[in-house]
Design a protein around this motif. Structure first.
Motif, PDB file in Angstrom:
ATOM      1  N   GLN A  72       0.625  -1.290   0.139  1.00 55.73           N
ATOM      2  CA  GLN A  72       0.056   0.242  -0.027  1.00 55.73           C
ATOM      3  C   GLN A  72       0.882   1.292  -0.011  1.00 55.73           C
ATOM      4  O   GLN A  72       0.483   2.461   0.518  1.00 55.73           O
ATOM      5  CB  GLN A  72      -0.921  -0.040   1.217  1.00 55.73           C
ATOM      6  N   HIS A  74       1.899   3.028  -2.078  1.00 53.73           N
ATOM      7  CA  HIS A  74       1.638   4.329  -2.944  1.00 53.73           C
ATOM      8  C   HIS A  74       0.324   5.067  -2.511  1.00 53.73           C
ATOM      9  O   HIS A  74       0.125   6.116  -3.024  1.00 53.73           O
ATOM     10  CB  HIS A  74       0.828   3.686  -4.376  1.00 53.73           C
ATOM     11  N   THR A  75      -0.109   4.704  -1.282  1.00 54.14           N
ATOM     12  CA  THR A  75      -1.140   5.444  -0.508  1.00 54.14           C
ATOM     13  C   THR A  75      -0.681   6.551   0.337  1.00 54.14           C
ATOM     14  O   THR A  75      -1.166   7.254   1.062  1.00 54.14           O
ATOM     15  CB  THR A  75      -2.263   4.709   0.094  1.00 54.14           C
ATOM     16  N   GLN A  80       1.614  14.346   4.715  1.00 58.13           N
ATOM     17  CA  GLN A  80       1.026  13.618   5.986  1.00 58.13           C
ATOM     18  C   GLN A  80       2.174  13.033   6.831  1.00 58.13           C
ATOM     19  O   GLN A  80       2.974  12.556   6.152  1.00 58.13           O
ATOM     20  CB  GLN A  80       0.065  12.318   5.450  1.00 58.13           C
ATOM     21  N   ALA A  84       1.405   8.806  11.493  1.00 55.54           N
ATOM     22  CA  ALA A  84      -0.115   8.650  11.353  1.00 55.54           C
ATOM     23  C   ALA A  84      -0.460   7.605  10.310  1.00 55.54           C
ATOM     24  O   ALA A  84      -1.404   6.637  10.612  1.00 55.54           O
ATOM     25  CB  ALA A  84      -0.762   9.895  10.871  1.00 55.54           C
ATOM     26  N   TRP A  85      -0.054   7.422   8.958  1.00 56.96           N
ATOM     27  CA  TRP A  85       0.180   6.493   8.175  1.00 56.96           C
ATOM     28  C   TRP A  85       0.574   5.130   8.624  1.00 56.96           C
ATOM     29  O   TRP A  85      -0.481   3.997   8.462  1.00 56.96           O
ATOM     30  CB  TRP A  85       1.076   6.856   6.775  1.00 56.96           C
ATOM     31  N   ALA A  88      -2.039   3.941  11.440  1.00 56.18           N
ATOM     32  CA  ALA A  88      -3.249   3.577  11.155  1.00 56.18           C
ATOM     33  C   ALA A  88      -3.272   2.236  10.134  1.00 56.18           C
ATOM     34  O   ALA A  88      -4.154   1.312  10.360  1.00 56.18           O
ATOM     35  CB  ALA A  88      -3.727   4.441   9.811  1.00 56.18           C
ATOM     36  N   ILE A  89      -2.095   1.828   9.676  1.00 62.21           N
ATOM     37  CA  ILE A  89      -1.984   0.493   8.955  1.00 62.21           C
ATOM     38  C   ILE A  89      -1.719  -0.537  10.236  1.00 62.21           C
ATOM     39  O   ILE A  89      -2.551  -1.597  10.054  1.00 62.21           O
ATOM     40  CB  ILE A  89      -0.615   0.395   7.972  1.00 62.21           C
TER      41      ILE A  89
ATOM     42  N   SER B  82      -9.439   6.586   1.341  1.00 66.33           N
ATOM     43  CA  SER B  82      -8.584   5.521   0.792  1.00 66.33           C
ATOM     44  C   SER B  82      -6.990   5.532   1.347  1.00 66.33           C
ATOM     45  O   SER B  82      -6.288   4.616   1.024  1.00 66.33           O
ATOM     46  CB  SER B  82      -8.218   5.914  -0.718  1.00 66.33           C
ATOM     47  N   ARG B  83      -6.840   6.257   2.347  1.00 63.72           N
ATOM     48  CA  ARG B  83      -5.380   6.688   2.572  1.00 63.72           C
ATOM     49  C   ARG B  83      -5.468   6.531   4.222  1.00 63.72           C
ATOM     50  O   ARG B  83      -6.017   7.185   4.957  1.00 63.72           O
ATOM     51  CB  ARG B  83      -4.991   8.123   2.376  1.00 63.72           C
ATOM     52  N   PRO B  84      -4.548   5.725   4.461  1.00 60.25           N
ATOM     53  CA  PRO B  84      -4.665   5.377   6.047  1.00 60.25           C
ATOM     54  C   PRO B  84      -4.082   6.481   6.785  1.00 60.25           C
ATOM     55  O   PRO B  84      -3.161   7.142   6.361  1.00 60.25           O
ATOM     56  CB  PRO B  84      -3.564   4.263   6.182  1.00 60.25           C
ATOM     57  N   GLY B  85      -4.745   6.827   7.870  1.00 59.29           N
ATOM     58  CA  GLY B  85      -4.181   7.809   8.690  1.00 59.29           C
ATOM     59  C   GLY B  85      -4.710   9.330   8.295  1.00 59.29           C
ATOM     60  O   GLY B  85      -4.271  10.277   9.026  1.00 59.29           O
ATOM     61  N   ALA B  86      -5.143   9.495   7.085  1.00 55.43           N
ATOM     62  CA  ALA B  86      -5.767  10.647   6.688  1.00 55.43           C
ATOM     63  C   ALA B  86      -6.737  11.458   7.315  1.00 55.43           C
ATOM     64  O   ALA B  86      -7.823  10.496   7.977  1.00 55.43           O
ATOM     65  CB  ALA B  86      -6.271  10.846   5.332  1.00 55.43           C
ATOM     66  N   MET B 152      -6.510   0.815  -3.016  1.00 55.93           N
ATOM     67  CA  MET B 152      -6.102   1.555  -1.942  1.00 55.93           C
ATOM     68  C   MET B 152      -6.129   1.003  -0.808  1.00 55.93           C
ATOM     69  O   MET B 152      -6.142  -0.412  -0.531  1.00 55.93           O
ATOM     70  CB  MET B 152      -7.169   2.770  -2.001  1.00 55.93           C
ATOM     71  N   ALA B 153      -5.904   1.589   0.271  1.00 49.85           N
ATOM     72  CA  ALA B 153      -5.879   1.055   1.889  1.00 49.85           C
ATOM     73  C   ALA B 153      -6.954   1.856   2.628  1.00 49.85           C
ATOM     74  O   ALA B 153      -6.503   2.485   3.578  1.00 49.85           O
ATOM     75  CB  ALA B 153      -4.481   1.247   2.308  1.00 49.85           C
ATOM     76  N   PRO B 154      -8.175   1.467   2.480  1.00 49.12           N
ATOM     77  CA  PRO B 154      -9.378   1.920   3.395  1.00 49.12           C
ATOM     78  C   PRO B 154      -9.179   1.136   4.824  1.00 49.12           C
ATOM     79  O   PRO B 154      -9.402  -0.109   4.746  1.00 49.12           O
ATOM     80  CB  PRO B 154     -10.674   1.808   2.662  1.00 49.12           C
TER      81      PRO B 154
END
Lengths: 190, 213
Positions: A72, A74-75, A80, A84-85, A88-89, B82-86, B152-154
């Motif tokens: 993932q 590319h997300t 950001q 946080a990214w 969240a993952i 679609s974006r983790p942590g947004a 994406m990565a919801p």
């Protein structure tokens, strides 16, 4: 005072990991490998503290989260915070595991501090129980061969294309789809 | 496989990211879906016969404005989800604004209308088919948008699926405006919304299984 030091340490870590990731996303493999290695230590510490009652699951989940970060990647939006990214993952994968196991009692720790994800580091990897090699062997050839040749044996896309008779774009697609299929297999859905 | 082996496996080969950014991919999917919906509309339903005159009526543009701004708002929500942590701050508000606006206009037109006219403003002539046709036209958009979201990565798959469905519904409704003869704000605020909620609910339902990663 202590809080400030903690925050400073967090910032340094965040900046360092972010630089490594951005260099990796630009195609620099060594930086990307360093990013994944350091990240795995943070993920391990983060998950270990949250899976106190399921210690055997930790390493499997570290691997699952690393695969998710890679698939993932590319997300990630450079605007950001990386923490946080990643948080969240890791949190998504953790909740997904617990949901699958339906053991919600183990959530004895609030999961919502993004800073926590980089605040500890644990480089001591336990043995993963699930063998990704076995799952990899189950993938169809058009996904497995590109992964084995380019990702394990280190051949270039061109060399793999010549060796397998597949086109270069089929090799790239095969790697991408294969790693995604691997992530689904881990979850037990393929 | 040891974790270190997994890491070297992932880092080997091409670590760069290929393909256009998320916003562009959703725009392409929405555009292709809109073309599909437009073709379906032209073949199955035809343009409204008085389209050229309707272009001069403010209500026509209020209608387009409602569904198009809802499409924009749901695209915003889709990108965030679609974006983790947004951050999801403001997403609900942005989605609610177009709906509240059309409801305000609808309330005003109902109050303003003669009591005997009110039920006509609400039901129009086509309330029985309108939601179904919007849901039908949303199919090609939904397929395209949902496919992009699967890559994406919801981290909230159900909500993300809802937003993706709402986006397809809103794009389909924009196309449907070129066919639909209804001009009452109460009609738009209820039946159009209902039609757009059909793909949104399907998205929420499918998201809980098919958007997991």
């Amino acid at each position: 005072m202590q809080r400030t030091t903690r925050e400073e340490g967090f910032r340094t870590k965040e900046d360092r990991l972010k630089t490594l990731l951005m260099r990796g996303l630009a195609g620099e493999n060594a930086a990307y490998q360093m990013f994944l290695t350091e990240l795995s230590a943070h993920l391990r510490a983060f998950l270990r503290r949250r899976l106190i009652q399921l210690p055997d699951e930790v390493e499997d989940l570290v691997q699952e989260a690393l695969l998710a970060v890679h698939n993932q990647r590319h997300t990630y939006d450079p605007g950001q915070p990386l923490s946080a990214w990643v948080h969240a993952i890791a949190r998504y994968k953790l909740v997904d595991l617990l949901r699958r196991r339906a053991v919600h009692e183990t959530l004895n720790d609030p999961l919502d501090e993004a800073m926590d994800v980089f605040s500890n580091s644990d480089t001591e990897a336990a043995e993963a129980r699930r063998d990704l090699n076995k799952l990899l062997a189950d993938l169809p050839d058009q996904q497995r061969l590109p992964i084995v040749h380019t990702k394990l044996e280190g051949l270039s896309v061109k060399e793999t294309a010549e060796l397998t008779g597949m086109s270069e774009s089929a090799i790239k697609v095969g790697v991408h789809r294969g790693l995604k299929a691997l992530a689904l297999k881990i979850r037990g859905f393929l | 496989m040891k974790t270190d082996d997994l890491i070297s496996m992932l880092a080997k080969g091409d670590s760069s990211v290929a393909g256009p950014p998320a916003g562009q991919r959703y725009a392409i999917a929405g555009g292709l879906g809109a073309v599909g919906a437009a073709l379906m509309m032209l073949v199955l339903l035809q343009l409204r016969h008085d389209l050229l005159q309707a272009l001069w009526l403010p209500m026509f543009w209020v209608k387009i404005g409602f569904v198009a701004s809802l499409a924009g708002a749901s695209l915003f929500a889709v990108l965030r989800l679609s974006r983790p942590g947004a951050s999801l701050d403001g997403v609900m508000l942005i989605l609610a604004l177009p709906v509240l606006a059309i409801w305000a206009i609808a309330a005003f037109s109902l109050i303003d209308a003669d009591p005997s006219e009110r039920s006509r403003l609400f039901f129009g002539d086509t309330w029985m088919v309108c939601p179904l046709l919007i849901a039908l036209l949303s199919t090609p958009v939904y397929l395209a948008v949902f496919r992009v979201m699967q890559d994406m990565a919801p981290t909230r798959p159900r909500v993300a699926g809802f937003a993706a469905g709402l986006l397809s519904g809103a794009i389909a409704a924009t196309v449907y405006c070129l066919h639909c003869p209804e001009m009452g704000a109460p009609f738009i605020g209820f039946w159009y919304l209902l039609g757009m909620l059909v793909p949104a609910l399907i998205g929420a339902w499918q998201g809980s299984t098919r958007l997991r990663w």
